[in-house]
Motif scaffolding. Structure first.
Motif, PDB file in Angstrom:
ATOM      1  N   TYR A  16     -17.499  21.715   5.506  1.00  0.00           N
ATOM      2  CA  TYR A  16     -18.411  22.004   4.393  1.00  0.00           C
ATOM      3  C   TYR A  16     -19.187  23.297   4.673  1.00  0.00           C
ATOM      4  O   TYR A  16     -19.271  24.189   3.810  1.00  0.00           O
ATOM      5  CB  TYR A  16     -19.380  20.835   4.190  1.00  0.00           C
ATOM      6  CG  TYR A  16     -20.638  21.215   3.449  1.00  0.00           C
ATOM      7  CD1 TYR A  16     -20.644  21.312   2.056  1.00  0.00           C
ATOM      8  CD2 TYR A  16     -21.822  21.519   4.141  1.00  0.00           C
ATOM      9  CE1 TYR A  16     -21.791  21.708   1.374  1.00  0.00           C
ATOM     10  CE2 TYR A  16     -22.963  21.903   3.467  1.00  0.00           C
ATOM     11  CZ  TYR A  16     -22.952  21.995   2.086  1.00  0.00           C
ATOM     12  OH  TYR A  16     -24.091  22.385   1.425  1.00  0.00           O
ATOM     13  N   LEU A  51     -23.988  16.068  -2.479  1.00  0.00           N
ATOM     14  CA  LEU A  51     -25.154  16.399  -1.671  1.00  0.00           C
ATOM     15  C   LEU A  51     -26.390  15.642  -2.159  1.00  0.00           C
ATOM     16  O   LEU A  51     -26.696  15.631  -3.349  1.00  0.00           O
ATOM     17  CB  LEU A  51     -25.431  17.903  -1.733  1.00  0.00           C
ATOM     18  CG  LEU A  51     -24.252  18.819  -1.366  1.00  0.00           C
ATOM     19  CD1 LEU A  51     -24.645  20.278  -1.530  1.00  0.00           C
ATOM     20  CD2 LEU A  51     -23.782  18.542   0.057  1.00  0.00           C
ATOM     21  N   SER A  53     -17.946  17.989  -2.108  1.00  0.00           N
ATOM     22  CA  SER A  53     -19.023  17.228  -1.494  1.00  0.00           C
ATOM     23  C   SER A  53     -19.959  16.637  -2.549  1.00  0.00           C
ATOM     24  O   SER A  53     -19.974  17.061  -3.713  1.00  0.00           O
ATOM     25  CB  SER A  53     -19.836  18.135  -0.559  1.00  0.00           C
ATOM     26  OG  SER A  53     -20.454  19.185  -1.291  1.00  0.00           O
ATOM     27  N   THR A  97     -17.062  22.765  -2.658  1.00  0.00           N
ATOM     28  CA  THR A  97     -17.015  22.300  -1.266  1.00  0.00           C
ATOM     29  C   THR A  97     -16.553  20.858  -1.131  1.00  0.00           C
ATOM     30  O   THR A  97     -16.547  20.314  -0.034  1.00  0.00           O
ATOM     31  CB  THR A  97     -18.413  22.432  -0.614  1.00  0.00           C
ATOM     32  OG1 THR A  97     -19.357  21.651  -1.358  1.00  0.00           O
ATOM     33  CG2 THR A  97     -18.868  23.883  -0.575  1.00  0.00           C
ATOM     34  N   GLU A 137     -21.113  21.705  -5.096  1.00  0.00           N
ATOM     35  CA  GLU A 137     -20.451  20.442  -4.738  1.00  0.00           C
ATOM     36  C   GLU A 137     -18.968  20.483  -5.089  1.00  0.00           C
ATOM     37  O   GLU A 137     -18.123  20.026  -4.305  1.00  0.00           O
ATOM     38  CB  GLU A 137     -21.145  19.284  -5.468  1.00  0.00           C
ATOM     39  CG  GLU A 137     -22.534  18.976  -4.936  1.00  0.00           C
ATOM     40  CD  GLU A 137     -23.225  17.872  -5.697  1.00  0.00           C
ATOM     41  OE1 GLU A 137     -24.003  17.111  -5.088  1.00  0.00           O
ATOM     42  OE2 GLU A 137     -22.987  17.754  -6.933  1.00  0.00           O
ATOM     43  N   PRO A 168     -14.504  13.337  -1.314  1.00  0.00           N
ATOM     44  CA  PRO A 168     -15.759  14.090  -1.257  1.00  0.00           C
ATOM     45  C   PRO A 168     -16.625  13.678  -0.069  1.00  0.00           C
ATOM     46  O   PRO A 168     -16.764  12.500   0.238  1.00  0.00           O
ATOM     47  CB  PRO A 168     -16.442  13.730  -2.582  1.00  0.00           C
ATOM     48  CG  PRO A 168     -15.330  13.310  -3.480  1.00  0.00           C
ATOM     49  CD  PRO A 168     -14.334  12.641  -2.603  1.00  0.00           C
ATOM     50  N   LEU A 169     -17.189  14.663   0.585  1.00  0.00           N
ATOM     51  CA  LEU A 169     -18.108  14.430   1.687  1.00  0.00           C
ATOM     52  C   LEU A 169     -19.445  13.962   1.132  1.00  0.00           C
ATOM     53  O   LEU A 169     -20.036  14.628   0.283  1.00  0.00           O
ATOM     54  CB  LEU A 169     -18.294  15.725   2.483  1.00  0.00           C
ATOM     55  CG  LEU A 169     -19.436  15.744   3.506  1.00  0.00           C
ATOM     56  CD1 LEU A 169     -19.144  14.777   4.651  1.00  0.00           C
ATOM     57  CD2 LEU A 169     -19.654  17.160   4.031  1.00  0.00           C
ATOM     58  N   GLN A 170     -19.926  12.808   1.587  1.00  0.00           N
ATOM     59  CA  GLN A 170     -21.249  12.315   1.213  1.00  0.00           C
ATOM     60  C   GLN A 170     -22.239  12.846   2.257  1.00  0.00           C
ATOM     61  O   GLN A 170     -22.246  12.395   3.394  1.00  0.00           O
ATOM     62  CB  GLN A 170     -21.259  10.788   1.186  1.00  0.00           C
ATOM     63  CG  GLN A 170     -20.225  10.162   0.255  1.00  0.00           C
ATOM     64  CD  GLN A 170     -20.496  10.448  -1.211  1.00  0.00           C
ATOM     65  OE1 GLN A 170     -21.642  10.418  -1.656  1.00  0.00           O
ATOM     66  NE2 GLN A 170     -19.434  10.726  -1.965  1.00  0.00           N
ATOM     67  N   LEU A 171     -23.040  13.818   1.845  1.00  0.00           N
ATOM     68  CA  LEU A 171     -23.876  14.526   2.818  1.00  0.00           C
ATOM     69  C   LEU A 171     -25.353  14.462   2.433  1.00  0.00           C
ATOM     70  O   LEU A 171     -25.764  14.989   1.396  1.00  0.00           O
ATOM     71  CB  LEU A 171     -23.433  15.981   2.936  1.00  0.00           C
ATOM     72  CG  LEU A 171     -24.119  16.824   4.016  1.00  0.00           C
ATOM     73  CD1 LEU A 171     -23.905  16.226   5.392  1.00  0.00           C
ATOM     74  CD2 LEU A 171     -23.598  18.269   3.980  1.00  0.00           C
ATOM     75  N   GLN A 190     -15.681  17.123   9.110  1.00  0.00           N
ATOM     76  CA  GLN A 190     -15.801  17.238   7.662  1.00  0.00           C
ATOM     77  C   GLN A 190     -17.074  18.021   7.285  1.00  0.00           C
ATOM     78  O   GLN A 190     -17.058  18.844   6.369  1.00  0.00           O
ATOM     79  CB  GLN A 190     -15.833  15.834   7.041  1.00  0.00           C
ATOM     80  CG  GLN A 190     -15.442  15.794   5.571  1.00  0.00           C
ATOM     81  CD  GLN A 190     -15.382  14.386   5.031  1.00  0.00           C
ATOM     82  OE1 GLN A 190     -15.759  13.424   5.706  1.00  0.00           O
ATOM     83  NE2 GLN A 190     -14.925  14.244   3.797  1.00  0.00           N
ATOM     84  N   ILE A 191     -18.152  17.777   8.022  1.00  0.00           N
ATOM     85  CA  ILE A 191     -19.403  18.497   7.756  1.00  0.00           C
ATOM     86  C   ILE A 191     -19.265  19.970   8.138  1.00  0.00           C
ATOM     87  O   ILE A 191     -19.727  20.860   7.418  1.00  0.00           O
ATOM     88  CB  ILE A 191     -20.570  17.837   8.521  1.00  0.00           C
ATOM     89  CG1 ILE A 191     -20.831  16.436   7.942  1.00  0.00           C
ATOM     90  CG2 ILE A 191     -21.828  18.687   8.428  1.00  0.00           C
ATOM     91  CD1 ILE A 191     -21.839  15.628   8.729  1.00  0.00           C
TER      92      ILE A 191
END
Length: 503
Positions: free
Chosen positions: A358, A79, A77, A75, A72, A46-49, A354-355
């Motif tokens: 997303y 958030l 992620s 995607t 989340e 998971p993208l930590q955004l 990665q962003i």
């Protein structure tokens, strides 16, 4: 970069040639894209955004919102959102940029603001332009709009899409019917209809108490003036003539448009207090006027408001008015802010990709509609083809400011009224005849510094000319004053920027 819009906008004429020239300078066909593809980051967990967004509501979207959780999941992620009231967002953003302690992404509502421009030039943000074509949805972004958000020919963010050309006429169809008139198709017919609305008793009450065109001030601008200017063959803010950029108010068409408005004023076809009216829609809403020119999305609300006074009122939308150069309309910016990715927070190309992945997933059809309407069966239901929002305050709160997450909006389902559906159709048609502002891609430091002061000089004189307070000779003296006050420097700087990409 995607070439889709060049095909649809080629009909708009010579002004769009600028865009094609600029595109070449913005990482054209000969510039290799960075290695990698749009799937970068998919298998990295998971993208930590972290992100900072404006909120336009008193209550924020709750952190445990079911809509946010669904986004989340879709995607891949996690958030973390910092919500800032829209009224203080610009100040908060300026302070945050100055501190250098930035989230991984944030919305720059004004991409050409001096603090954003200076930060981009200093290398604070990732240049994302060369990466966009690797992503299936981001690659569809409009070349026109990408150039509008560009800084020195480079793309430093992912813009949030809005329809490129929303402007048109909202006209009292019932008045046309009462007078036996057809909808106007050209400028001459437009004048005839407006004159009839003001003198022909279109509401059939036996009194001469109506006007043709509702007019008010939108900041320094006269509502509808820029649209009439384009209908009359004028430019959208700036004109490209003989290889040089010229501001609209220095063109013959601008003077002709002022004379047109003066005629409307002198003949009492527009409201005589227009210079004091902050929102001309109020005149329309009271049922006193037959026409309003602006964003056609206003049509439904205007009709609903008039019906409270005149139940049989009916609004129709018109987007094509022919003038000396054919059917033209003006293009808007095509965006509302853009997501910027700071290098101080996102240090590797892998995380950048990665962003971007997303943002690409957010632009998928299901996610566009998720952030527009929420979860079907929870935030809304569809009953007999009609959209029914859930009125439970807690459930509604879960979609609060959901549109702030959206990038592309080209696949949003329209559950609106017939007028709203018509406006969407006309927006698409407008894009085929829209005239872009050829100076939009460029930056003038003088304009950033003195723009409000300079625009007020022209705006005040335009109003005075229409009201008969100054003559044509006085107007020419005003243009000279504008040039001497910094306008000449603005022209010089914009043309210097244009010259860099026109070679």
């Amino acid at each position: 970069m995607n070439k889709r819009n060049q095909k649809t906008l080629v009909k708009a004429g010579a002004l769009l040639t600028t865009v094609a020239l600029v595109l070449t300078a913005c990482g054209g066909k000969d510039e290799a894209a960075p290695k990698g593809n749009g799937d970068a980051g998919v298998n990295q967990g998971p993208l930590q955004l972290t992100m900072m967004l404006p909120t336009y509501n008193a209550e924020q979207m709750p952190a445990d919102s079911s809509v946010l959780k669904s986004l989340e999941e879709k995607t891949n992620s996690k958030l973390t959102i910092s919500w800032v009231p829209s009224s203080t967002y610009s100040d908060k953003l300026s302070a945050t940029v100055a501190s250098g302690e930035l989230p991984k992404t944030f919305v720059a509502l004004e991409p050409k603001a001096s603090n954003i421009v200076n930060a981009a030039r200093s290398g604070m943000f990732w240049e994302v332009g060369p990466y966009l074509k690797s992503y299936p949805n981001l690659s569809k972004m409009s070349d026109i709009v990408l150039k509008n958000v560009s800084i020195d020919g480079k793309i430093y963010g992912v813009y949030r899409e809005r329809d490129l050309a929303r402007f048109g006429l909202m006209i009292r169809q019932d008045w046309l019917a009462n007078l036996g008139l057809q909808a106007p198709k050209n400028v001459d017919e437009l004048y005839t209809v407006l004159k009839s609305f003001a003198t022909g008793d279109p509401d059939k009450n036996g009194k001469q108490d109506t006007i043709g065109l509702a007019v008010g001030m939108q900041g320094n601008n006269i509502a509808g003036f820029k649209d009439i200017l384009v209908y009359m063959g004028g430019p959208n803010e700036w004109e490209l003539k003989d290889g040089k950029l010229v501001p609209a108010h220095m063109t013959t068409a601008y003077l002709d448009t002022m004379k047109f408005y003066k005629k409307l004023y002198d003949e009492k076809i527009i409201n005589q207090d227009f210079a004091l009216v902050q929102d001309g829609r109020a005149v329309m809403n009271k049922g006193q006027a037959g026409l309003w020119i602006d964003n056609m999305l206003d049509g439904r609300n205007i009709e609903d408001s008039i019906k409270k006074v005149y139940p049989n009122a009916k609004i129709n939308l018109i987007n094509r008015i022919s003038g000396p150069k054919g059917e033209k309309t003006r293009a808007g910016a095509g965006y509302l802010g853009m997501y910027v990715i700071p290098k101080t927070s996102v240090k590797t190309e892998a995380e950048l990709k990665q962003i971007l992945a997303y943002f690409d997933k957010v632009s998928e059809k299901d996610n566009q509609n998720l952030m527009k309407y929420g979860i079907e069966g929870k935030q809304y239901t569809i009953e007999n083809g009609s959209y029914k929002p859930n009125q439970d305050p807690k459930i509604k709160a879960e979609i609060t400011d959901g549109n702030q997450f959206m990038i592309m909006q080209d696949q949003v389902v329209n559950y609106g009224s017939e007028l709203e559906k018509l406006s969407t159709k006309l927006f698409q048609d407008n894009a085929t005849i829209a005239i872009a502002n050829p100076a939009a891609p460029f930056i003038s430091n003088t304009e950033i510094e003195k723009g409000k002061e300079l625009s007020k000089i022209i705006a005040d004189a335009t109003v005075k000319f229409i009201m008969g307070a100054i003559t044509e000779a006085d107007w020419k003296m005003t243009v000279d004053k504008w040039q001497q006050s910094g306008g000449s420097k603005v022209i010089e700087e914009f043309n210097a920027e244009y010259a860099k990409v026109a070679k």
